[in-house]
Motif scaffolding. Sequence first.
Motif, PDB file in Angstrom:
ATOM      1  N   LEU A 250       0.687  -1.343   0.134  1.00  0.00           N
ATOM      2  CA  LEU A 250       0.145  -0.049   0.378  1.00  0.00           C
ATOM      3  C   LEU A 250       1.232   0.921   0.120  1.00  0.00           C
ATOM      4  O   LEU A 250       0.898   2.122  -1.046  1.00  0.00           O
ATOM      5  N   ILE A 251       1.606   1.279   0.858  1.00  0.00           N
ATOM      6  CA  ILE A 251       2.410   2.688   1.094  1.00  0.00           C
ATOM      7  C   ILE A 251       3.370   2.781   0.235  1.00  0.00           C
ATOM      8  O   ILE A 251       3.969   3.888  -0.501  1.00  0.00           O
ATOM      9  N   HIS A 252       4.590   1.792   0.070  1.00  0.00           N
ATOM     10  CA  HIS A 252       5.614   1.972  -0.789  1.00  0.00           C
ATOM     11  C   HIS A 252       5.715   1.028  -1.643  1.00  0.00           C
ATOM     12  O   HIS A 252       6.526   1.124  -2.535  1.00  0.00           O
ATOM     13  N   ALA A 253       4.079   0.655  -2.460  1.00  0.00           N
ATOM     14  CA  ALA A 253       4.180   0.856  -4.447  1.00  0.00           C
ATOM     15  C   ALA A 253       2.855   1.939  -4.837  1.00  0.00           C
ATOM     16  O   ALA A 253       3.121   2.579  -5.533  1.00  0.00           O
ATOM     17  N   ALA A 254       1.729   1.688  -3.919  1.00  0.00           N
ATOM     18  CA  ALA A 254       0.878   2.702  -4.415  1.00  0.00           C
ATOM     19  C   ALA A 254       0.124   3.858  -3.967  1.00  0.00           C
ATOM     20  O   ALA A 254      -0.217   4.350  -5.011  1.00  0.00           O
ATOM     21  N   THR A 255       0.687   4.167  -3.284  1.00  0.00           N
ATOM     22  CA  THR A 255      -0.024   5.073  -2.615  1.00  0.00           C
ATOM     23  C   THR A 255       1.364   6.008  -1.963  1.00  0.00           C
ATOM     24  O   THR A 255       1.734   7.251  -2.671  1.00  0.00           O
ATOM     25  N   MET A 256       1.513   6.487  -1.137  1.00  0.00           N
ATOM     26  CA  MET A 256       2.759   7.671  -0.579  1.00  0.00           C
ATOM     27  C   MET A 256       3.583   7.427  -1.246  1.00  0.00           C
ATOM     28  O   MET A 256       3.910   8.799  -1.576  1.00  0.00           O
ATOM     29  N   VAL A 257       4.871   6.750  -1.861  1.00  0.00           N
ATOM     30  CA  VAL A 257       5.244   6.977  -2.509  1.00  0.00           C
ATOM     31  C   VAL A 257       5.008   7.442  -3.958  1.00  0.00           C
ATOM     32  O   VAL A 257       5.775   8.529  -4.988  1.00  0.00           O
ATOM     33  N   THR A 258       3.869   7.439  -4.318  1.00  0.00           N
ATOM     34  CA  THR A 258       3.236   8.788  -5.746  1.00  0.00           C
ATOM     35  C   THR A 258       3.371  10.260  -5.126  1.00  0.00           C
ATOM     36  O   THR A 258       2.447  10.970  -6.410  1.00  0.00           O
ATOM     37  N   SER A 259       3.110  10.177  -3.927  1.00  0.00           N
ATOM     38  CA  SER A 259       2.519  11.555  -3.938  1.00  0.00           C
ATOM     39  C   SER A 259       3.566  12.018  -4.577  1.00  0.00           C
ATOM     40  O   SER A 259       3.038  13.436  -4.176  1.00  0.00           O
ATOM     41  N   GLY A 260       4.833  12.266  -5.473  1.00  0.00           N
ATOM     42  CA  GLY A 260       5.596  13.396  -5.529  1.00  0.00           C
ATOM     43  C   GLY A 260       5.339  13.356  -6.875  1.00  0.00           C
ATOM     44  O   GLY A 260       5.382  14.497  -7.227  1.00  0.00           O
ATOM     45  N   VAL A 261       4.534  12.575  -7.010  1.00  0.00           N
ATOM     46  CA  VAL A 261       4.173  12.594  -8.640  1.00  0.00           C
ATOM     47  C   VAL A 261       2.973  13.464  -8.596  1.00  0.00           C
ATOM     48  O   VAL A 261       3.144  14.452  -9.936  1.00  0.00           O
ATOM     49  N   TYR A 262       2.106  13.038  -7.892  1.00  0.00           N
ATOM     50  CA  TYR A 262       0.851  13.561  -7.705  1.00  0.00           C
ATOM     51  C   TYR A 262       1.586  15.290  -7.365  1.00  0.00           C
ATOM     52  O   TYR A 262       0.991  16.317  -8.069  1.00  0.00           O
ATOM     53  N   LEU A 263       1.827  15.439  -6.102  1.00  0.00           N
ATOM     54  CA  LEU A 263       2.397  16.934  -6.118  1.00  0.00           C
ATOM     55  C   LEU A 263       3.221  17.839  -7.770  1.00  0.00           C
ATOM     56  O   LEU A 263       2.449  18.960  -7.939  1.00  0.00           O
ATOM     57  N   VAL A 264       4.176  16.941  -8.015  1.00  0.00           N
ATOM     58  CA  VAL A 264       4.197  17.861  -9.287  1.00  0.00           C
ATOM     59  C   VAL A 264       3.622  17.687 -10.939  1.00  0.00           C
ATOM     60  O   VAL A 264       2.826  18.513 -11.371  1.00  0.00           O
ATOM     61  N   ALA A 265       2.481  16.490 -10.775  1.00  0.00           N
ATOM     62  CA  ALA A 265       1.146  16.933 -11.688  1.00  0.00           C
ATOM     63  C   ALA A 265       0.260  18.205 -10.962  1.00  0.00           C
ATOM     64  O   ALA A 265      -0.352  18.441 -12.435  1.00  0.00           O
ATOM     65  N   ARG A 266      -0.139  17.889 -10.343  1.00  0.00           N
ATOM     66  CA  ARG A 266      -1.044  19.079  -9.342  1.00  0.00           C
ATOM     67  C   ARG A 266      -0.381  20.300  -9.257  1.00  0.00           C
ATOM     68  O   ARG A 266      -0.948  21.561 -10.424  1.00  0.00           O
ATOM     69  N   LEU A 267       1.171  20.823  -9.640  1.00  0.00           N
ATOM     70  CA  LEU A 267       1.158  21.891  -9.700  1.00  0.00           C
ATOM     71  C   LEU A 267       1.617  22.464 -10.932  1.00  0.00           C
ATOM     72  O   LEU A 267       2.639  22.527 -11.506  1.00  0.00           O
ATOM     73  N   GLY A 268       1.641  21.140 -12.239  1.00  0.00           N
ATOM     74  CA  GLY A 268       1.820  21.229 -13.787  1.00  0.00           C
ATOM     75  C   GLY A 268       2.472  22.212 -14.308  1.00  0.00           C
ATOM     76  O   GLY A 268       3.425  22.489 -14.667  1.00  0.00           O
ATOM     77  N   PRO A 269       1.297  23.536 -14.969  1.00  0.00           N
ATOM     78  CA  PRO A 269       1.304  24.720 -15.100  1.00  0.00           C
ATOM     79  C   PRO A 269       2.615  25.504 -14.280  1.00  0.00           C
ATOM     80  O   PRO A 269       3.932  25.527 -15.215  1.00  0.00           O
ATOM     81  N   PHE A 270       2.903  25.093 -13.631  1.00  0.00           N
ATOM     82  CA  PHE A 270       4.377  25.583 -11.851  1.00  0.00           C
ATOM     83  C   PHE A 270       5.420  25.866 -12.792  1.00  0.00           C
ATOM     84  O   PHE A 270       5.966  26.249 -12.436  1.00  0.00           O
ATOM     85  N   PHE A 271       4.899  24.167 -12.936  1.00  0.00           N
ATOM     86  CA  PHE A 271       6.749  23.627 -13.290  1.00  0.00           C
ATOM     87  C   PHE A 271       7.036  23.274 -14.643  1.00  0.00           C
ATOM     88  O   PHE A 271       7.312  23.769 -15.138  1.00  0.00           O
ATOM     89  N   SER A 272       6.259  23.264 -15.612  1.00  0.00           N
ATOM     90  CA  SER A 272       6.165  24.071 -16.968  1.00  0.00           C
ATOM     91  C   SER A 272       6.912  25.316 -16.430  1.00  0.00           C
ATOM     92  O   SER A 272       8.039  25.079 -17.660  1.00  0.00           O
ATOM     93  N   ALA A 273       6.479  26.054 -16.180  1.00  0.00           N
ATOM     94  CA  ALA A 273       6.678  27.090 -15.687  1.00  0.00           C
ATOM     95  C   ALA A 273       8.458  27.793 -15.312  1.00  0.00           C
ATOM     96  O   ALA A 273       8.790  28.994 -15.571  1.00  0.00           O
TER      97      ALA A 273
END
Lengths: 660, 107, 216
Positions: A250-273
Amino acid sequence: MDRSLVLLPILPFLGFLVNGLLGRRMPRWGVSLVGCLGPAAAALLAVEAFREVASGHEALTQNLGDWIRAGGLHVPFGLSVDRLSGVMLLVVTGVGTLIHVYSIGYMQEDPGYARFFAYLNLFLAAMLVLVLADNIVLLFLGWEGVGLCSYLLIGFWYKDLANCAAGMKAFVVNRIGDFGFILGVFLIYVTVGSFQFTSINAAAATTPAPGAFFWIGLLLFVGATGKSAQIPLYVWLPDAMAGPTPVSALIHAATMVTSGVYLVARLGPFFSASGVLPLVATIGALTALLAALIALTQTDIKKVLAYSTVSQLGYMFLGAGVGAYGVAVFHLVTHAFFKALLFLGAGAVIHSLHHEQDMRRMGGLFRKIPITGSVFLAGALALSGFPFTSGFFSKDAILHETLHGGHGVLYAIGLVTAVLTAFYTFRQFALVFLGEYRGDEPASTGAHGAHTDPHSAHASVPHASHGGAHAAAPGAHGGHGAAGIHESPWSMHVPLIVLTALALGGGFLNVPRFLEGSHVAAAGAEATGELSGLIVGGTAAIVGIAAALGVYVGAPGLRKRYVEETSAGRFLANLSYNKFYVDEAYGLLVVKPLSALSVLLFYLVDRALIDWCLVGGAGLFVRLFGYSLRRLQSGHIGAYAVLFVLGVLGFLTLMVWSAH
Amino acid sequence: MTISLAFCLYLSAALFCVGVYGVLSRQNLILVLMSLELMLNAVNLSLIGFGRAFLPSAPADPSGPQVFVIMVLAVAAAEASVGLSILLAVFRKWRTTHSGEIDLLKG
Amino acid sequence: MDAIVFHICGLISVIAAGIVVTRKNPVYSTVSLVTFFICIALEFLILRSPFLAVVQVLVYAGAIMVLFLFVIMLLNLTPLELKEDVSRRRKVVAGAISVALFALLATAIARSPTVRGAPDLAAPLAPGPLAVAGETEAIGVALFTTHALAFEYSSILILVAIVGAIYLTKKRRPLRAGLRPTGLEAQAPGTTESGAAPAPSPEARRAPALEVRASP
């Protein structure tokens, strides 16, 4: 639905409270019920939220008032669901519920049963806060919460100090990332002036982007590398396998470790800029490659999967790094399916073999636990990117976007890694399920086949002397004699089967298209990419699978010749087996100096300065002062008279002076 | 010749300081009390001097300084008598008038 | 003429004060103190306060000094008991303090514009209420009208002093058979009526060779 968003994290949290406080006194079935009810209810709510967002709603929001208010700074307790968080919600609650159900069977003999479910529920609650947050500070609350639960669950079997150390390592390494995260948040407030994601992304539209944006992106990415186990902060994830297998799933495959990816995706336009994306992509690709190389020679069934997770997370960051956020999230979703499936399957294997985790003592299990074997096969195919599995579509989409973004080198790295991925995955499958059984369990026929079976020697390049020891060792792990190897209970099988379906069929969900509506998918909408790209990807997978099966099933002599008996082969295998000595390097470069520094500070500051000078000095001062004051009280009235007159003298002097 | 107010005040200050010396340096308590009387008289002198000097400008209460001096006199008398009684009482108990030997207050 | 007398009296009073504070024998000091009082009285006289001059002699030289002499006689201290062992350092300190105090006061006097602008104290006064301010009648009137309150307070003060003096010097008699002790009598057994020895602590501190005379 708007008003009940807060129920999503609250329900598992209530489960945490009940199981945490009362769990010891409740019967097993009660704990299981409470433990799974929270996630299940949250899953239902998530489905409802998803439906609403899918059918055209812009976003669901709920604001519960201010959380922090200090002067001009105010952080609301705001939750929101848009398409991106809708997808994440489904993954988190869906896979989460399945794993909770699985844990009923897996942890049934464990005395800490209630504690386990309590922690797991707490984790789910924190993860939901993370996903639902509409501002970065609230996200950080969830971020820290999942970090905490990760620590608690890795060290779940705390009586063994090694587990505690692993938990500490995870927490400390995470902390380093969090430090970068916090600095990034500070910078965000200073430059953008708000913590809301909408505001931050809107600020990205200012052209040209101020230099601060790069630093913000960099710092946030540092946080992401900590949480999502990328270079340089990935070292905690393999150690985290000390925790129970459902935790790893759960934590180290599916959810927690994906938080980083989620963060980047959530702030996508910001990261792009911000201009930090090239770095993200590079690190993602390198991490993917490095982890895959290490996974090639690991002997613990869970460690292979751990490095595989690191590698796949690298893929996700690669996708995000080339601006294809939707595709990265797609891979996140499919990875959640098949990696959780693989971990749970590994857990089933471990359970069946009564807690044996070393692959060198496995083999030929497909005949004995066919259901487990089948689901594992499904997961392996998906991970390798076998055509038409979910992993095939998502990984391919990433490679496609990388190539079409003009990043040729990264594409090449990604392609090579894909081959390696397939290779090590099927190496694992072959070692565990194919061939002859090499372990010590009774009702096994492989114990004496160890000598002639070349597979027993395959992993012994670094341990050449152990080749013959397997058969000679008495049943070190076969303590449960009469039981033998058997299938897991049905409560473990049901989630496995559900996940199999998802892992195989999930590719057709076309997540990127779905996310196109939100701000996330700035690019890379086409999951069904160009045909040539698909063919290349599929070929890579098949090549890898064939190579693995060839080496480990068909022609064992090849391996012996090229790897064990050449010095170059031995050297490379050693390097890979020892994780490229990264942990040792960290120990030398970071841990040792810090320890020395703290010892120095102890002697210098704590002992000398504080204990002796300050505390002792204060005491000494008071004593001296008191001693001298005491002598004033002589009892001699003549002396008192002198003091009296001196006082008057002083006073008069003052008066004359001031009147002048 | 003239008597300046300054001279009168200097005289008073000198007498006062002699009294202070006596209070601080004598051990026999009787002499301390006597020195105290010295000080009080010095003050009386200065009071009369001021009165004589500034009376022309304060006709509303021409006898003010004199009355003040009478009060000081009364206080001095009271203080002398009570002080001597205390001395006697102490002497009865401790058989000494030395201030150095009466140090029960010693901390 | 007034001025000359005033200055001479001033000188004598300073010398007398010096004698008072430096003699070992309290009787010498007493006599010198009387001289001092008389000088002060003369100065009062010159400063146009005849009433006060007389009162000074009557009260101070007449009553207070007599009181002092009585007490000295009562104590009847031997020369050994009169010996003082004041350390040199203490004398120096006391001297320094008094000199400092004098310097301070002198500075204040010298700097004050009021003092500088004061008229001559020896100048004759014009007839009027000012001229008789120091006279008995004027003082009496002032005492009973303007300063009546102060007068009353001072009388209370004197009453308190009387009561205090009597109480403090009261002899504590030992118990007669049958009477209960009050707390006070139990406190101070150091009397000679019963023949009991007085409190020992100062005795212990004194040299054993000392001959202690019991008080009458």
